[in-house]
Write a protein that holds these residues in place. Structure first.
Motif, mmCIF file in Angstrom:
data_model
loop_
_atom_site.group_PDB
_atom_site.id
_atom_site.type_symbol
_atom_site.label_atom_id
_atom_site.label_comp_id
_atom_site.label_asym_id
_atom_site.label_seq_id
_atom_site.Cartn_x
_atom_site.Cartn_y
_atom_site.Cartn_z
ATOM 1 N N ALA A 75 -4.069 -5.892 39.521
ATOM 2 C CA ALA A 75 -4.467 -6.994 38.607
ATOM 3 C C ALA A 75 -3.514 -6.819 37.483
ATOM 4 C CB ALA A 75 -5.845 -7.120 38.148
ATOM 5 N N ASP A 76 -3.387 -7.689 36.727
ATOM 6 C CA ASP A 76 -2.593 -7.631 35.385
ATOM 7 C C ASP A 76 -3.336 -6.875 34.202
ATOM 8 O OD1 ASP A 76 -0.139 -9.186 36.174
ATOM 9 O OD2 ASP A 76 -1.467 -10.868 36.232
ATOM 10 N N CYS A 77 -4.754 -7.044 34.259
ATOM 11 C CA CYS A 77 -5.781 -6.628 33.508
ATOM 12 C C CYS A 77 -6.916 -6.197 34.344
ATOM 13 C CB CYS A 77 -5.954 -7.549 32.402
ATOM 14 S SG CYS A 77 -7.236 -6.810 31.183
ATOM 15 N N THR A 78 -7.426 -5.124 34.170
ATOM 16 C CA THR A 78 -8.483 -4.672 34.667
ATOM 17 C C THR A 78 -9.872 -4.142 33.778
ATOM 18 O OG1 THR A 78 -7.315 -3.861 36.505
ATOM 19 C CG2 THR A 78 -9.695 -2.976 36.544
ATOM 20 N N ILE A 79 -10.940 -4.809 33.801
ATOM 21 C CA ILE A 79 -11.854 -4.275 33.170
ATOM 22 C C ILE A 79 -13.042 -3.642 33.914
ATOM 23 C CG2 ILE A 79 -13.743 -5.124 31.639
ATOM 24 C CD1 ILE A 79 -12.104 -7.930 31.211
ATOM 25 N N HIS A 80 -13.418 -2.422 33.273
ATOM 26 C CA HIS A 80 -14.106 -1.487 33.998
ATOM 27 C C HIS A 80 -15.566 -1.486 33.219
ATOM 28 C CE1 HIS A 80 -11.528 0.742 36.492
ATOM 29 N NE2 HIS A 80 -10.709 0.391 35.463
ATOM 30 N N ILE A 81 -16.652 -2.458 33.673
ATOM 31 C CA ILE A 81 -17.857 -2.610 33.138
ATOM 32 C C ILE A 81 -19.093 -2.627 34.018
ATOM 33 C CG2 ILE A 81 -17.487 -5.088 33.195
ATOM 34 C CD1 ILE A 81 -18.741 -5.522 30.722
ATOM 35 N N ASP A 82 -20.309 -2.186 33.577
ATOM 36 C CA ASP A 82 -21.420 -2.533 34.284
ATOM 37 C C ASP A 82 -21.603 -3.830 34.527
ATOM 38 O OD1 ASP A 82 -24.074 -1.147 35.165
ATOM 39 O OD2 ASP A 82 -24.601 -3.019 33.861
ATOM 40 N N PRO A 83 -22.140 -4.262 35.893
ATOM 41 C CA PRO A 83 -22.252 -5.568 36.057
ATOM 42 C C PRO A 83 -23.410 -6.244 35.494
ATOM 43 C CG PRO A 83 -22.835 -4.304 37.957
ATOM 44 C CD PRO A 83 -22.265 -3.344 37.002
ATOM 45 N N VAL A 84 -24.533 -5.609 35.115
ATOM 46 C CA VAL A 84 -25.659 -6.152 34.156
ATOM 47 C C VAL A 84 -25.029 -6.526 32.644
ATOM 48 C CG1 VAL A 84 -27.885 -5.966 33.468
ATOM 49 C CG2 VAL A 84 -27.138 -5.406 35.809
ATOM 50 N N LEU A 85 -24.386 -5.452 32.474
ATOM 51 C CA LEU A 85 -23.782 -5.844 30.888
ATOM 52 C C LEU A 85 -22.890 -6.885 30.803
ATOM 53 C CD1 LEU A 85 -23.323 -5.060 28.173
ATOM 54 C CD2 LEU A 85 -21.758 -3.296 28.893
ATOM 55 N N ASN A 86 -22.028 -6.951 32.264
ATOM 56 C CA ASN A 86 -21.070 -8.220 32.153
ATOM 57 C C ASN A 86 -21.644 -9.473 31.999
ATOM 58 O OD1 ASN A 86 -18.587 -9.034 32.319
ATOM 59 N ND2 ASN A 86 -18.215 -8.498 34.346
ATOM 60 N N LEU A 87 -22.762 -9.354 32.932
ATOM 61 C CA LEU A 87 -23.457 -10.707 33.084
ATOM 62 C C LEU A 87 -24.060 -10.952 31.878
ATOM 63 C CD1 LEU A 87 -24.734 -13.040 34.645
ATOM 64 C CD2 LEU A 87 -26.498 -11.405 35.203
#
Length: 130
Positions: A75-87
């Protein structure tokens, strides 16, 4: 000995609930993204959300219309994040800038792509409220 077994069972059950919550959060995020990205507005790039312990979600904004899928592709940009936080961020329960400053989000690649997603999501949120 019994206390150790009971503790291990409790930890296993807790891990199972966390995995289930993560999987459910990814499903909800995918539904939100698919609903928001149906219009003619394109991201113009590929954005990937890496959710530790759960699936990745990719927005392929190089296609018209944007495509949301779970294939782990570059991907051009990748975000590493907990899925619950992302939601919670997508649902506007938590401010993404605060989460980023607190070190809960790691961005690799072009961060302007993330900025392109904000107005799309805000426009969708406004349309859903009306």
């Amino acid at each position: 000995m019994r206390d150790g077994i009971a503790m291990a069972q409790t930890e296993k059950a807790s891990a199972g609930r966390m995995a289930q919550a993560a999987a459910q959060a990814v499903d909800e995020i995918e539904a939100l993204l698919k609903a928001a990205l149906t219009g003619g507005m394109s991201l113009g790039a590929t954005l990937k959300f890496v959710h530790p312990g759960a699936d990745v979600l990719v927005i392929d904004g190089t296609k018209t219309p944007n495509e949301v899928h779970r294939r782990d592709v570059p991907a051009d940009c990748t975000i590493h994040i907990d899925p619950v936080l992302n939601l919670n961020i997508f649902q506007r329960h938590i401010d993404q800038n605060v989460a980023f400053r607190q070190g809960h989000i790691r961005i690799v690649g072009d961060p302007t792509i993330v900025a392109r997603l904000r107005p799309i999501m805000a426009r969708h949120e406004g349309a859903v409220r009306d």
